[in-house]
Design an enzyme around this catalytic site. Structure first.
Site, PDB file in Angstrom:
ATOM      1  N   SER A   1       0.833  -1.194   0.000  1.00 33.83           N
ATOM      2  CA  SER A   1       0.000   0.000   0.000  1.00 33.83           C
ATOM      3  C   SER A   1       0.875   1.253   0.000  1.00 33.83           C
ATOM      4  CB  SER A   1      -0.957  -0.061   1.194  1.00 33.83           C
ATOM      5  OG  SER A   1      -1.947   0.932   1.102  1.00 33.83           O
TER       6      SER A   1
ATOM      7  N   ASP B   1      -9.638  -3.443  -6.010  1.00 36.11           N
ATOM      8  CA  ASP B   1      -8.992  -2.746  -4.904  1.00 36.11           C
ATOM      9  C   ASP B   1      -9.548  -1.325  -4.827  1.00 36.11           C
ATOM     10  OD1 ASP B   1      -7.316  -1.498  -3.093  1.00 36.11           O
ATOM     11  OD2 ASP B   1      -5.482  -2.407  -3.878  1.00 36.11           O
TER      12      ASP B   1
ATOM     13  N   HIS C   1      -7.096  -5.818  -0.591  1.00 37.79           N
ATOM     14  CA  HIS C   1      -6.011  -4.860  -0.387  1.00 37.79           C
ATOM     15  C   HIS C   1      -5.260  -5.170   0.915  1.00 37.79           C
ATOM     16  CE1 HIS C   1      -3.991  -0.943  -0.840  1.00 37.79           C
ATOM     17  NE2 HIS C   1      -4.114  -0.844   0.467  1.00 37.79           N
TER      18      HIS C   1
END
Length: 318
Positions: free
Chosen positions: A131, A265, A294
């Site tokens: 991320s 996502d 995610h």
């Protein structure tokens, strides 16, 4: 989920240090101190919240599948941990404030400082970002091009236009305008006994099939108050600062990079995958075909680690 036989070498070591004046948790599989003879280190740069405990299963799997040959470390974001009672959140509050250590830019410098202090310069690195950790890695490459990065694996990368994503549109007002309104309920939650908080966490996450129970402990730490506040502060800066994709840094380091995008996502829409694939047709840019979320660490840390090992196994000839 497939069971794996555990080995004594699967036992991690946890250290709490001050880095850039802020308390930092380091989770280590394998060697706890690196000497100049160490050729390779896997270093995990977390998402947000950046508690290393979320990556326990992922790291353990990486360590074991590479035959316990290479240390696998994860460094928390500054202030994203439940620190020991013997330590304060910051070692020097004026320095931490001056450098904005809990902000996005401060977290990037925090990771570079960690490498300078704890990893020999000649050690090859496999950086694994998740991320916002992917954005941090690109910035690390940009700011210190002499880092000996063998590979950088970008898992579900949030590296562009975060506030414009479906999840970003929901979270931007919360993180940027209403952040302080959440502090009172967080404080009240932090007063509950741990056993009650653990029960609430399991209840909230109960809809996730194959939930990795290893994530309950770091989620508990997140409810300590300060940790959550620091994560939200950093998140607000992400919404404001993660704008255009850094194509220059990607182009410069393209052969070192592997991108892994989610098919659904909400932090990184499918269009972002198609755009980067079009801009870098010769890059190693992959789309998840397994339906991983995610926040893959909640239920698929082992599976993502196995896939990653297949990608990079041939590159580790150091």
């Amino acid at each position: 989920m497939e069971n794996m036989v555990t080995d004594s070498r699967d036992d991690p070591q946890t250290e709490f240090i001050y880095c850039c004046g802020a308390v930092t948790e380091v989770l280590k599989y394998g060697s706890c101190q690196l000497q100049s003879g160490h050729k390779l280190l896997f270093l995990i740069i977390p998402g947000n919240p950046g508690l290393v405990g979320f990556y326990t299963t992922f790291m353990q799997t990486l360590h074991s599948l590479f035959g316990y040959r290479h240390p696998v470390w994860a460094v928390s974001h500054a202030g994203h941990c439940a620190h020991p009672d013997s330590m304060d959140m910051v070692e020097d509050s004026s320095l931490a404030a001056e450098n904005d250590v809990f902000g996005l830019d401060g977290q990037i410098e925090h990771k570079l400082s960690f490498l300078r202090k704890y990893v020999p310069r000649e050690t090859n690195l496999v950086l694994v970002g998740h991320s916002i950790g992917c954005y941090i890695i690109l910035e690390m490459m940009k700011r210190d091009p002499e880092l000996k990065i063998l590979k950088a694996v970008m898992l579900f990368p949030t590296i562009e236009h975060m506030a414009q994503t479906p999840q970003g549109k929901v979270m931007t007002p919360v993180l940027c305008q209403m952040r302080y309104l959440t502090y009172l309920p967080l404080f009240l939650l932090s007063l509950l006994p741990d056993i009650l908080k653990s029960g609430l966490i399991k209840l909230v996450l109960g809809g996730i099939r194959s939930l990795d129970l290893a994530v309950v402990k770091p989620t508990l730490a997140l409810l300590s108050g300060d940790c959550a506040a620091n994560a939200m502060y950093m998140g607000g800066q992400e919404m404001r600062k993660v704008l255009e994709r850094d194509n220059v840094t990607i182009k410069t380091n393209l052969k070192k990079l592997i991108f892994y995008y989610g098919a659904s996502d909400h932090w990184c829409p499918l269009q972002y995958y198609h755009d980067i694939k079009q801009d870098f047709p010769h890059g190693d840019i992959r789309l998840c075909e397994n339906g991983f979320r995610h926040a893959f660490v909640l239920d698929a840390g082992r599976e993502v680690a196995k896939i990653m090992v297949e990608w990079i196994h041939g590159d580790l000839r150091t």
